[in-house]
Design a protein around this motif. Structure first.
Motif, PDB file in Angstrom:
ATOM      1  N   SER A  48       0.871  -1.031  -0.068  1.00 27.89           N
ATOM      2  CA  SER A  48      -0.130   0.033  -0.094  1.00 27.89           C
ATOM      3  C   SER A  48       0.682   1.216  -0.052  1.00 27.89           C
ATOM      4  O   SER A  48       0.540   2.129  -0.456  1.00 27.89           O
ATOM      5  CB  SER A  48      -0.953  -0.033   1.143  1.00 27.89           C
ATOM      6  OG  SER A  48      -0.083  -0.098   2.573  1.00 27.89           O
ATOM      7  N   SER A  49       1.912   1.376   0.701  1.00 26.07           N
ATOM      8  CA  SER A  49       2.734   2.366   0.741  1.00 26.07           C
ATOM      9  C   SER A  49       3.428   2.750  -0.659  1.00 26.07           C
ATOM     10  O   SER A  49       3.704   3.817  -1.005  1.00 26.07           O
ATOM     11  CB  SER A  49       3.709   2.336   1.706  1.00 26.07           C
ATOM     12  OG  SER A  49       4.497   1.203   1.660  1.00 26.07           O
ATOM     13  N   ALA A  52       0.612   4.045  -2.788  1.00 28.66           N
ATOM     14  CA  ALA A  52       0.327   5.464  -2.483  1.00 28.66           C
ATOM     15  C   ALA A  52       1.438   6.579  -2.713  1.00 28.66           C
ATOM     16  O   ALA A  52       1.004   7.686  -3.262  1.00 28.66           O
ATOM     17  CB  ALA A  52       0.053   5.410  -0.913  1.00 28.66           C
ATOM     18  N   ALA A  53       2.568   6.190  -2.764  1.00 31.02           N
ATOM     19  CA  ALA A  53       3.728   7.150  -3.117  1.00 31.02           C
ATOM     20  C   ALA A  53       3.493   7.513  -4.537  1.00 31.02           C
ATOM     21  O   ALA A  53       3.718   8.589  -4.985  1.00 31.02           O
ATOM     22  CB  ALA A  53       4.984   6.501  -2.642  1.00 31.02           C
ATOM     23  N   LEU A  56       0.508   9.115  -5.563  1.00 31.69           N
ATOM     24  CA  LEU A  56       0.543  10.763  -4.916  1.00 31.69           C
ATOM     25  C   LEU A  56       1.399  11.769  -5.794  1.00 31.69           C
ATOM     26  O   LEU A  56       0.830  12.548  -6.343  1.00 31.69           O
ATOM     27  CB  LEU A  56       1.194  10.715  -3.542  1.00 31.69           C
ATOM     28  CG  LEU A  56       1.374  12.090  -2.964  1.00 31.69           C
ATOM     29  CD1 LEU A  56       0.293  12.944  -2.722  1.00 31.69           C
ATOM     30  CD2 LEU A  56       2.294  12.127  -1.679  1.00 31.69           C
ATOM     31  N   VAL A 275       6.748   2.133   5.981  1.00 32.22           N
ATOM     32  CA  VAL A 275       6.355   3.255   5.399  1.00 32.22           C
ATOM     33  C   VAL A 275       7.123   4.272   5.215  1.00 32.22           C
ATOM     34  O   VAL A 275       7.662   5.015   4.142  1.00 32.22           O
ATOM     35  CB  VAL A 275       4.759   3.910   6.119  1.00 32.22           C
ATOM     36  CG1 VAL A 275       4.388   5.036   5.675  1.00 32.22           C
ATOM     37  CG2 VAL A 275       3.766   2.766   6.066  1.00 32.22           C
ATOM     38  N   ALA A 279       8.722   6.098   1.914  1.00 35.81           N
ATOM     39  CA  ALA A 279       8.549   7.525   1.854  1.00 35.81           C
ATOM     40  C   ALA A 279       9.954   8.098   1.423  1.00 35.81           C
ATOM     41  O   ALA A 279      10.270   8.896   0.827  1.00 35.81           O
ATOM     42  CB  ALA A 279       8.072   8.062   3.281  1.00 35.81           C
ATOM     43  N   LEU A 289       1.765   9.609   3.561  1.00 34.86           N
ATOM     44  CA  LEU A 289       1.478   8.303   3.546  1.00 34.86           C
ATOM     45  C   LEU A 289       0.668   7.718   4.905  1.00 34.86           C
ATOM     46  O   LEU A 289       1.096   6.518   5.273  1.00 34.86           O
ATOM     47  CB  LEU A 289       2.746   7.676   3.083  1.00 34.86           C
ATOM     48  CG  LEU A 289       3.584   7.810   1.891  1.00 34.86           C
ATOM     49  CD1 LEU A 289       4.599   6.979   1.768  1.00 34.86           C
ATOM     50  CD2 LEU A 289       2.453   7.862   0.638  1.00 34.86           C
TER      51      LEU A 289
END
Length: 400
Positions: A48-49, A52-53, A56, A275, A279, A289
């Motif tokens: 998921s991270s 998401a990154a 984004l 995470v 990041a 995140l």
């Protein structure tokens, strides 16, 4: 020649899954990690991270909007008419979708390859983003010792494409290499660890069936007796109103609470560190995140956070895209124009900018038109002049 490649890519892309399109095609032995998880572009997005990154960064850059400009004195003016590929980049996708695909390709493969279909005069009519796994760049040397970059495609292996046919965007690049470095491939070990932690946690809760407590009795209970004991305990102690009530056990029954072993607890909690690793890999503020533990290091207000996001997360990617798009303009003979993404729009709603402009104009650092260009406003008459305060004079001279 290029249309054949485009027709092959376009017809197949409608039937292929995301995994087929974006998978690099790495050898299976190269996908293994110490954690035992297979890491490729598709499995990495299952974390998921990572998803998401990438979502984004690609979504933010694609939504910024861009235009083509040129300089006239101190003023920045819109270049018109816009080149055809800037008005509508693709026959099948919007400009937002094309820019999104470019950034996703960069953040997964470290490279992005686009076709540049040209007319007889060399003008680019449209572009399309190719699957980076199907393109191989090479440095070719002719008989005279001149070098140039060529591209080969697995979809048309007998053809050789030049930089007029395919344009390459790169992310981070090692010296002497013509390909960018893939973030997913470079960081596959700790991405594999994150996938392993995710798999472990899912299997633990899905298949572990670990009870919260156990009531044990000597001897053997029938299935009916065990069910009655369970129901009796639940009826007396179940629910918030019955919590912490006194329990009385007879016939040698014993109560014991079941908890996670330290190793299992540490393993599951370790997923929180993934995470931060992701990041760090993509240069994204952790708080975006859903990790707020280090948010204070990115500033205490929205303006500071947006400024940091612009400087350290978006600008490095945007600058590479702008520079490559500018090369495409040069290849069409347009020397004075340049692409620029509107990064300033992220902080345009903050009133502090007006006081900054006022200070810069009053001190002669900026002209009015220069300040207006930052706000995407057209120039005004005599707006290129610079002013300086009249109430300043040397202290060793008499006042006028």
């Amino acid at each position: 020649m290029i249309r054949r490649l485009l027709s092959t890519s376009s017809s197949e892309s409608r039937d292929l899954s995301f995994a087929d399109v974006w998978r690099r095609g790495l050898d299976s032995t190269d996908l293994s990690t110490p954690s035992g998880e297979e890491v490729n572009y598709t499995t990495a997005l299952g974390l998921s991270s990572v998803y998401a990154a990438i979502n984004l960064l690609s979504g933010t850059i694609a939504s910024l909007g861009f235009d083509v400009f040129f300089k006239r004195g101190a003023s920045e003016l819109a270049f018109r008419p816009l080149p055809q590929f800037a008005r509508q980049m693709s026959r099948f996708y919007t400009n937002v979708e094309i820019i999104n695909q470019i950034v996703v390709s960069l953040l997964t493969d470290g490279n992005c390859y686009i076709t540049t279909a040209r007319n007889s005069s060399g003008t680019i009519e449209f572009i399309d983003v190719l699957d980076p796994g199907t393109i191989t760049p090479e440095m070719a040397t002719d008989d005279l010792g001149n070098q140039r970059i060529i591209y080969k495609s697995s979809q048309a292996p007998e053809e050789i494409y030049t930089t007029r046919d395919i344009t390459q965007f790169r992310l981070m690049q090692r010296p002497g290499q013509i390909e960018g470095v893939s973030p997913i491939t470079s960081a596959r070990d700790f991405i594999g660890l994150g996938l392993a932690q995710q798999t472990f946690a899912g299997s633990f809760f899905g298949n572990g069936s670990l009870p919260g407590a156990v009531v044990s009795v000597d001897g053997q209970l029938s299935e009916t007796g065990a069910q009655q004991l369970k129901q009796a305990w639940a009826s007396v102690h179940g629910g918030a109103k019955n919590s912490h009530r006194l329990a009385v056990l007879t016939e040698g029954a014993k109560f014991s609470r079941v908890s996670l072993s330290p190793a299992d607890a540490a393993w599951i909690e370790g997923s929180q560190h993934t995470v931060k690793d992701i990041a760090r890999l993509f240069g994204v503020p952790p708080f975006l995140l859903a990790d707020s533990t280090g948010s204070t290091s990115w500033g205490s207000g929205l303006k500071e956070m947006n400024l940091a996001m612009q400087m350290y997360s978006l600008r490095p990617i945007v600058s590479r895209i702008e520079a490559t798009l500018n090369q495409m303009l040069r290849s069409m003979g347009i020397e004075v124009a340049y692409f620029r993404f509107d990064l300033a729009s992220m902080s345009r709603n903050h009133p502090d900018r007006w006081s900054d402009y006022s200070t810069a104009i009053n001190s002669g650092v900026l002209s009015i038109n220069e300040a207006r260009s930052y706000e995407r406003l057209g120039p005004i008459e005599d707006g290129d002049k610079h002013f300086m305060p009249l109430n300043l004079f040397p202290i060793d001279e008499p006042r006028p």
